[in-house]
Design a protein around this motif. Sequence first.
Motif, short mmCIF file in Angstrom:
data_model
loop_
_atom_site.label_atom_id
_atom_site.label_comp_id
_atom_site.label_asym_id
_atom_site.label_seq_id
_atom_site.Cartn_x
_atom_site.Cartn_y
_atom_site.Cartn_z
N THR A 351 0.86 -1.18 0.00
CA THR A 351 0.00 0.00 0.00
C THR A 351 0.90 1.23 0.00
OG1 THR A 351 -0.12 -0.01 2.42
CG2 THR A 351 -1.86 -1.17 1.22
N TYR A 352 0.44 2.28 -0.66
CA TYR A 352 1.30 3.46 -0.73
C TYR A 352 0.49 4.73 -0.94
CZ TYR A 352 0.87 3.10 -5.88
OH TYR A 352 0.40 3.04 -7.17
N ARG A 353 1.14 5.85 -0.59
CA ARG A 353 0.63 7.18 -0.88
C ARG A 353 1.71 7.98 -1.59
NH1 ARG A 353 -1.32 6.74 4.48
NH2 ARG A 353 -3.61 6.74 4.64
N LEU A 354 1.30 8.77 -2.56
CA LEU A 354 2.20 9.70 -3.24
C LEU A 354 1.66 11.11 -3.04
CD1 LEU A 354 2.56 7.84 -6.69
CD2 LEU A 354 3.93 7.50 -4.62
N TYR A 355 2.56 12.08 -2.88
CA TYR A 355 2.17 13.47 -2.68
C TYR A 355 2.84 14.34 -3.74
CZ TYR A 355 0.78 11.92 2.03
OH TYR A 355 0.20 11.27 3.10
N ASP A 377 -7.16 -0.47 -10.53
CA ASP A 377 -8.48 0.03 -10.15
C ASP A 377 -8.57 0.43 -8.68
OD1 ASP A 377 -8.53 -2.43 -8.92
OD2 ASP A 377 -10.21 -3.23 -10.08
N THR A 378 -7.49 0.25 -7.91
CA THR A 378 -7.51 0.69 -6.51
C THR A 378 -7.03 2.13 -6.36
OG1 THR A 378 -5.23 0.03 -5.92
CG2 THR A 378 -6.95 -1.68 -5.83
N VAL A 379 -6.51 2.72 -7.42
CA VAL A 379 -5.95 4.07 -7.34
C VAL A 379 -7.05 5.09 -7.04
CG1 VAL A 379 -4.85 5.94 -8.64
CG2 VAL A 379 -3.97 3.60 -8.82
N GLU A 380 -6.82 5.89 -6.01
CA GLU A 380 -7.70 7.01 -5.68
C GLU A 380 -6.87 8.28 -5.65
OE1 GLU A 380 -9.88 6.39 -2.12
OE2 GLU A 380 -10.80 4.50 -2.80
N VAL A 381 -7.33 9.29 -6.37
CA VAL A 381 -6.62 10.57 -6.46
C VAL A 381 -7.46 11.64 -5.77
CG1 VAL A 381 -5.68 12.33 -7.98
CG2 VAL A 381 -5.47 9.91 -8.61
N THR A 382 -6.85 12.33 -4.83
CA THR A 382 -7.49 13.47 -4.17
C THR A 382 -6.80 14.74 -4.64
OG1 THR A 382 -7.95 12.12 -2.22
CG2 THR A 382 -8.13 14.52 -1.98
N PRO A 383 -7.49 15.62 -5.35
CA PRO A 383 -6.86 16.85 -5.85
C PRO A 383 -6.40 17.74 -4.70
CG PRO A 383 -8.95 16.44 -6.95
CD PRO A 383 -8.89 15.51 -5.79
N ALA A 384 -5.43 18.58 -4.99
CA ALA A 384 -4.85 19.44 -3.95
C ALA A 384 -5.88 20.37 -3.33
CB ALA A 384 -3.70 20.24 -4.56
N ASP A 385 -6.84 20.83 -4.13
CA ASP A 385 -7.77 21.84 -3.60
C ASP A 385 -8.82 21.25 -2.66
OD1 ASP A 385 -9.14 20.44 -5.50
OD2 ASP A 385 -9.87 22.19 -6.61
N SER A 387 -7.81 18.23 -0.66
CA SER A 387 -7.12 17.39 0.32
C SER A 387 -6.78 18.20 1.56
CB SER A 387 -5.84 16.81 -0.28
OG SER A 387 -4.83 17.79 -0.39
N GLU A 388 -6.69 17.51 2.70
CA GLU A 388 -6.40 18.18 3.96
C GLU A 388 -4.99 18.77 3.97
OE1 GLU A 388 -7.05 15.53 7.17
OE2 GLU A 388 -9.22 15.36 6.83
N PRO A 440 4.45 15.31 3.33
CA PRO A 440 4.91 16.70 3.18
C PRO A 440 4.91 17.46 4.49
CG PRO A 440 2.72 16.42 2.23
CD PRO A 440 3.22 15.05 2.55
N THR A 441 4.14 16.99 5.48
CA THR A 441 4.11 17.68 6.78
C THR A 441 5.35 17.38 7.61
OG1 THR A 441 2.88 15.83 7.76
CG2 THR A 441 1.60 17.66 6.84
#
Length: 443
Positions: A351-355, A377-385, A387-388, A440-441
Motif C-alpha cells: 500500500t502506498y501514498r504519493l504526494y 483500479d484501486t488508485v484514488e486521487v485526491t486533488p490538492a484543492d 485534500s487536507e 509533506p508535513t
Amino acid sequence: MDRRTVLKASGAVAATVLVAGCPDDADPDEPEEPEEPDDEPPDDDPPDDEEPEGFEDSLADQVDEDDEGIDVVQIDYDELDDPTDVYRVWSGDPSTVSFVDNHTFEGEAALRCDIPRGGSDGSNAAYWFPANGYGQPLEVRQRAMVRLNDDWTMNAGDVCRFWCFGLNTEAGGQGSGGRGRPSGTDGWSSMLAITNRESRSNDEYKLAAYTYHLDQAWTSGEFEVIDTQVPAGEWIALETEVVMNSIDDGQAVDDGEVRCWLNGDLAYERTDFRWTTVEEQAVEYAGPLVRYGGGETAPTDLAIHYDEHELLADGIPEIPPYDQHPYFEDPANMDAYDGRVTYVNGDGTATYRLYVDGEIVHTDWSNVDGQQAMYNDTVEVTPADVSESGYAVVEATAEPNTVDGYLFNGEFVAIDADPVPVELWISGEQVEPIDYLTSPTDA
C-alpha cells in the motif's frame, strides 16, 4: 458479449447494438417455395466469374450472449464519412486510403488502398483498440471480404503486405522495419502478404505470413509462403485469428496461435509463436495494413479493396476509456505534463501514498522506464484543492510484481509505502524512496 456496429453519428463514432430480424416485406411464417430439381449434373468447375457469397453468419453468431469479456465490432462503411472515423490511418501515404462506391462487395461503399506505380506506400488503416475504449485483447478473430484489382501485377519475387492479424507498436518498434528480433517487451507483429515467390509464374499469387517474434532467425521477421492461391479481380472471404502466447514466471511460452482461412478453407496455422513476456503487450492494432515490398516498388498502379470487416476480441483487460475517468490519462498525452512516476512493486502486496505539489493522474504505458504500467483500479486521487494537506494525493494498493504509472504537473514531494517499491522512477531517473519524505508535513 458486447455486439456493436461502428456508425457515424453527430460527427463522432458511436457504438450501436445490432438487432437481428426479418426484412420488412418478409413473413417469417411463410415457407419458401421449393426449387425445381435440376436434371443437369452439377458443374465441378464453376465459371471463372463466380465469386464467393461471403460469410453465412456473423462472428457475433458464434458467441453466447452471456459471455463476458468478448466484444464483436462490425464496421459499416456505408455509414461512415472517412476511414479515419473508424481506423487509425498512419504511416506510408494516408491519402491512398479512401472509401469508394465501385468494387463494393455489398452496400454502397468499400475501403480502397492505392499503391502508386514506383512506390511502396499504401498505408496502415487498422482498427486501434485503445482509441476505441478497449484494453489490448489477448485474442482477436477477424473477417473481411478482400479484392485485388483486376490488373494486379507484381515483379518476380515481390511481396505486398495487406492484412494484420495483430500488431503492437506502443511497446516499441521491434515489430517491423527489420530492426531485429523482439525481446518480449518492445513490440511484435503478425501479417499477411501477397507474393509470387514459389509460384509457377509472376502472375500466380500466393498468401504469405510475415511475423516478428522472439524466435525469428534474422533481423527481419520470419517469412512463410503459404500454398494457397489468391486470384486477382475477385472477392475472397478472409478470416484470421491470433491468440497471444501464455507467460510462465516472466518467460514467453511457445504457444501463440495464428490461423487464416480463405473462402472457408484453413490455409495457414501455427501454434508455437512467442511474442511477449508481459500480458500488457497484446493486440493493439488489427485489420487492413498495406505496404508493397521491402526495397522493391510497385510495377504499376495497384489497389486493394476491403468490405464487411468485423472483429471479435477476447481477453480484453478491464480498462476504462480515458475520456470517462477524470484521473486516468492517455499516455499519448505524456508531453503535456511536467513529469512522470513509475512505481515498481516487489513480490508482496503493498500500500502506498504519493504526494505532489500540483496535480497527478494515473496512466498506463508500455516500455517506459523499461516497464509496463497497467491500470490499477484501486488508485484514488485526491486533488490538492480538496485534500487536507493541500497537496494532490494518490492512495493505492499494488499487487505483487505490478507496475503503476502516473503523470504530474508541479513537484513530486513525498512517498509513504509499505513495503517500499523495488524501483521508483521520477521523470526518467531512478531514485531511492528513502531520499523522499513520507509526508509533506514532515518537512
